[in-house]
Design a protein around this motif. Structure first.
Motif, PDB file in Angstrom:
ATOM      1  N   TRP A   1     -44.214  11.724  -5.262  1.00 50.85           N
ATOM      2  CA  TRP A   1     -43.473  12.440  -6.237  1.00 50.85           C
ATOM      3  C   TRP A   1     -42.474  11.397  -7.023  1.00 50.85           C
ATOM      4  CZ3 TRP A   1     -37.692  14.309  -4.736  1.00 50.85           C
ATOM      5  CH2 TRP A   1     -37.275  14.795  -5.701  1.00 50.85           C
TER       6      TRP A   1
ATOM      7  N   TYR B   1     -42.170  17.295   2.183  1.00 47.62           N
ATOM      8  CA  TYR B   1     -42.312  16.102   1.504  1.00 47.62           C
ATOM      9  C   TYR B   1     -41.282  15.129   1.891  1.00 47.62           C
ATOM     10  CZ  TYR B   1     -42.945  12.619  -2.036  1.00 47.62           C
ATOM     11  OH  TYR B   1     -43.191  11.328  -2.774  1.00 47.62           O
TER      12      TYR B   1
ATOM     13  N   PHE C   1     -43.253  20.323  -6.167  1.00 46.88           N
ATOM     14  CA  PHE C   1     -41.885  21.092  -6.556  1.00 46.88           C
ATOM     15  C   PHE C   1     -41.459  20.319  -7.581  1.00 46.88           C
ATOM     16  CE2 PHE C   1     -41.842  17.735  -3.145  1.00 46.88           C
ATOM     17  CZ  PHE C   1     -40.966  17.085  -3.444  1.00 46.88           C
TER      18      PHE C   1
ATOM     19  N   PHE D   1     -26.575  19.960 -12.461  1.00 45.82           N
ATOM     20  CA  PHE D   1     -25.578  19.696 -11.486  1.00 45.82           C
ATOM     21  C   PHE D   1     -24.421  18.781 -11.881  1.00 45.82           C
ATOM     22  CE2 PHE D   1     -29.574  20.569  -9.127  1.00 45.82           C
ATOM     23  CZ  PHE D   1     -29.177  21.497  -8.135  1.00 45.82           C
ATOM     24  N   PRO D   2     -23.358  19.011 -11.509  1.00 47.92           N
ATOM     25  CA  PRO D   2     -22.258  18.298 -11.805  1.00 47.92           C
ATOM     26  C   PRO D   2     -22.360  16.830 -10.953  1.00 47.92           C
ATOM     27  CG  PRO D   2     -21.319  20.179 -10.637  1.00 47.92           C
ATOM     28  CD  PRO D   2     -22.818  20.266 -10.570  1.00 47.92           C
ATOM     29  N   LEU D   3     -21.913  15.814 -11.495  1.00 50.16           N
ATOM     30  CA  LEU D   3     -22.171  14.519 -11.106  1.00 50.16           C
ATOM     31  C   LEU D   3     -23.501  14.159 -11.106  1.00 50.16           C
ATOM     32  CD1 LEU D   3     -20.129  14.686  -7.473  1.00 50.16           C
ATOM     33  CD2 LEU D   3     -19.282  14.147  -9.865  1.00 50.16           C
ATOM     34  N   LYS D   4     -24.506  14.669 -10.421  1.00 52.89           N
ATOM     35  CA  LYS D   4     -25.898  14.196 -10.507  1.00 52.89           C
ATOM     36  C   LYS D   4     -26.328  14.226 -11.944  1.00 52.89           C
ATOM     37  CE  LYS D   4     -30.226  14.987  -7.686  1.00 52.89           C
ATOM     38  NZ  LYS D   4     -30.558  15.855  -6.445  1.00 52.89           N
TER      39      LYS D   4
ATOM     40  N   LEU E   1     -40.742  23.383   0.185  1.00 49.51           N
ATOM     41  CA  LEU E   1     -41.839  22.509  -0.601  1.00 49.51           C
ATOM     42  C   LEU E   1     -41.082  21.021  -0.299  1.00 49.51           C
ATOM     43  CD1 LEU E   1     -42.627  24.501  -3.596  1.00 49.51           C
ATOM     44  CD2 LEU E   1     -43.905  24.554  -1.688  1.00 49.51           C
TER      45      LEU E   1
ATOM     46  N   LYS F   1     -47.841  22.514  -2.634  1.00 48.79           N
ATOM     47  CA  LYS F   1     -46.705  22.187  -2.489  1.00 48.79           C
ATOM     48  C   LYS F   1     -46.087  21.234  -3.417  1.00 48.79           C
ATOM     49  CE  LYS F   1     -46.811  22.898   2.395  1.00 48.79           C
ATOM     50  NZ  LYS F   1     -45.859  22.771   3.494  1.00 48.79           N
TER      51      LYS F   1
ATOM     52  N   VAL G   1     -39.328  29.453  -6.489  1.00 47.94           N
ATOM     53  CA  VAL G   1     -39.922  29.280  -5.263  1.00 47.94           C
ATOM     54  C   VAL G   1     -39.461  28.258  -4.185  1.00 47.94           C
ATOM     55  CG1 VAL G   1     -41.914  28.884  -3.856  1.00 47.94           C
ATOM     56  CG2 VAL G   1     -42.070  30.266  -5.960  1.00 47.94           C
ATOM     57  N   SER G   2     -38.940  27.119  -4.866  1.00 42.88           N
ATOM     58  CA  SER G   2     -38.489  25.818  -3.996  1.00 42.88           C
ATOM     59  C   SER G   2     -36.897  25.900  -3.856  1.00 42.88           C
ATOM     60  CB  SER G   2     -38.990  24.621  -4.644  1.00 42.88           C
ATOM     61  OG  SER G   2     -38.363  24.499  -5.970  1.00 42.88           O
ATOM     62  N   GLY G   3     -36.343  26.740  -4.536  1.00 38.29           N
ATOM     63  CA  GLY G   3     -34.798  26.955  -4.538  1.00 38.29           C
ATOM     64  C   GLY G   3     -34.031  25.876  -5.365  1.00 38.29           C
ATOM     65  N   GLN G   4     -34.686  25.109  -6.246  1.00 39.38           N
ATOM     66  CA  GLN G   4     -34.262  24.078  -6.914  1.00 39.38           C
ATOM     67  C   GLN G   4     -33.698  24.540  -8.347  1.00 39.38           C
ATOM     68  OE1 GLN G   4     -38.032  22.019  -5.638  1.00 39.38           O
ATOM     69  NE2 GLN G   4     -36.481  20.237  -6.524  1.00 39.38           N
TER      70      GLN G   4
ATOM     71  N   PHE H   1     -22.853  10.960  -5.680  1.00 36.76           N
ATOM     72  CA  PHE H   1     -23.626  12.132  -5.098  1.00 36.76           C
ATOM     73  C   PHE H   1     -24.496  12.183  -4.352  1.00 36.76           C
ATOM     74  CE2 PHE H   1     -25.941  10.962  -9.021  1.00 36.76           C
ATOM     75  CZ  PHE H   1     -27.009  11.225  -8.681  1.00 36.76           C
TER      76      PHE H   1
ATOM     77  N   ILE I   1     -48.122  25.492  -6.636  1.00 40.98           N
ATOM     78  CA  ILE I   1     -47.164  25.770  -5.657  1.00 40.98           C
ATOM     79  C   ILE I   1     -47.706  25.766  -4.038  1.00 40.98           C
ATOM     80  CG2 ILE I   1     -45.659  27.740  -4.585  1.00 40.98           C
ATOM     81  CD1 ILE I   1     -44.832  28.389  -7.660  1.00 40.98           C
TER      82      ILE I   1
END
Lengths: 204, 204
Positions: free
Chosen positions: A187, B62, A174, A56-59, B58, A172, A47-50, B174, A169
């Protein structure tokens, strides 16, 4: 629940593990109870697009280092699990089953169960994606393995986790951990000090 | 640069703004100099597979709340810019030009320039994506507007920002702010206390 700190987390979140160990002190200090909300970030990320940090590269490399440094900083043991991240469906169902159980003796074990599952994964390297492992952990905190075995197959328990994810959700949520207190969201394990100060000041 | 805290940031990052104001105290305490590295997160995100925080459902709402609460927490003014995020190409080029200038009087204004650009965007609501606005800010800290106007068109200055972004990616930067000290990376305004303790302990 009023007078509570809603603590949303995924068992597959190292910051959830660190936060879950540290929130008790803050809750006690402000006379709050912890309302555990295990959720599944996989469903929330859709839903949140994460996506998981380590994808993730680097991160991703930084994240694994930061899990360990953050644990060291607060004096908690941490061994990055070989199998990571994992799906914590059985573990999360078990917590919802314990938390909302009508039997007080079962309900009272909820916090012990949460902490024991986290410890099994991040300290002892157990594969908590495996239901049998979860059952043994539950047994270790004094829950009845046979009763929980049935509960994990109970449609009502399965539905409860699903509705918990939807409700998160709606609020909110996430990430993990996410704490909501008096309608204010925080968070991250690294926001617990802020949450503490926020409560100390009476909310602002 | 040895004995420095490399401070990587994007002017379009509110946590970069907060961190840039707060890092001075930590640097002074440990006898470190701040080595400013303005970069462009847009270019870095292409490599790291990320996107601006506020683009996420979301998480975006925040984030905007957290920028403001985090600023309040550390006692810094913050007015979320109407136009956000922006491209800070001219602003970043200006800092690289000042920082590596052979004229000591120009070079010595680097920190003032960084702070003034951040303040213009996050306190005074100025559009720092506009080169003319950047020139006026530079003028305000005592830099020669005509000389900087030429510098912003200088291919060597343009190339310097590009190579700085590539070098940052090489160092696995990053996000913003990201601080590297003695080879150890710290990401986020919320990691400055950790960086401080890390230096106090002598690095572990």
């Amino acid at each position: 629940m009023s007078n509570s700190i809603e603590f949303y987390f995924d068992f597959s979140s190292p910051y959830g593990y660190l936060g879950a160990q540290r929130i008790k002190e803050v809750a006690d200090k402000h006379n709050r109870v912890i309302d555990w909300h295990p959720v599944l970030l996989g469903a929330i990320f859709k839903v949140s697009g994460q996506a998981p940090l380590v994808n993730f590269p680097l991160k991703g490399d930084y994240a694994i280092m930061d899990f360990q440094r953050s644990a060291r900083e607060v004096g908690l043991p941490y061994a990055h699990p070989e199998n990571f991240p994992i799906g914590a469906v059985a573990a999360s169902r078990a917590v919802w089953w314990a938390k909302e159980n009508t039997e007080r003796t079962i309900q009272s074990k909820t916090t012990d169960l949460v902490q024991a599952i986290f410890k099994a994964y991040y300290v002892d390297g157990q594969d908590i994606s495996n239901a049998e492992v979860v059952l043994n952990i539950a047994d270790g905190v004094g829950l009845d393995k046979a009763v929980l075995t049935d509960a994990l197959q109970d449609q009502a328990v399965k539905d409860r986790l699903k509705s918990a994810v939807s409700a998160a959700i709606e609020k909110k949520v996430f990430g993990s951990p996410m704490m909501i207190v008096d309608g204010e969201s925080f968070w991250g394990n690294d926001r617990i000090e802020q949450l503490d100060r926020w409560l100390t000041r009476g909310g602002w």
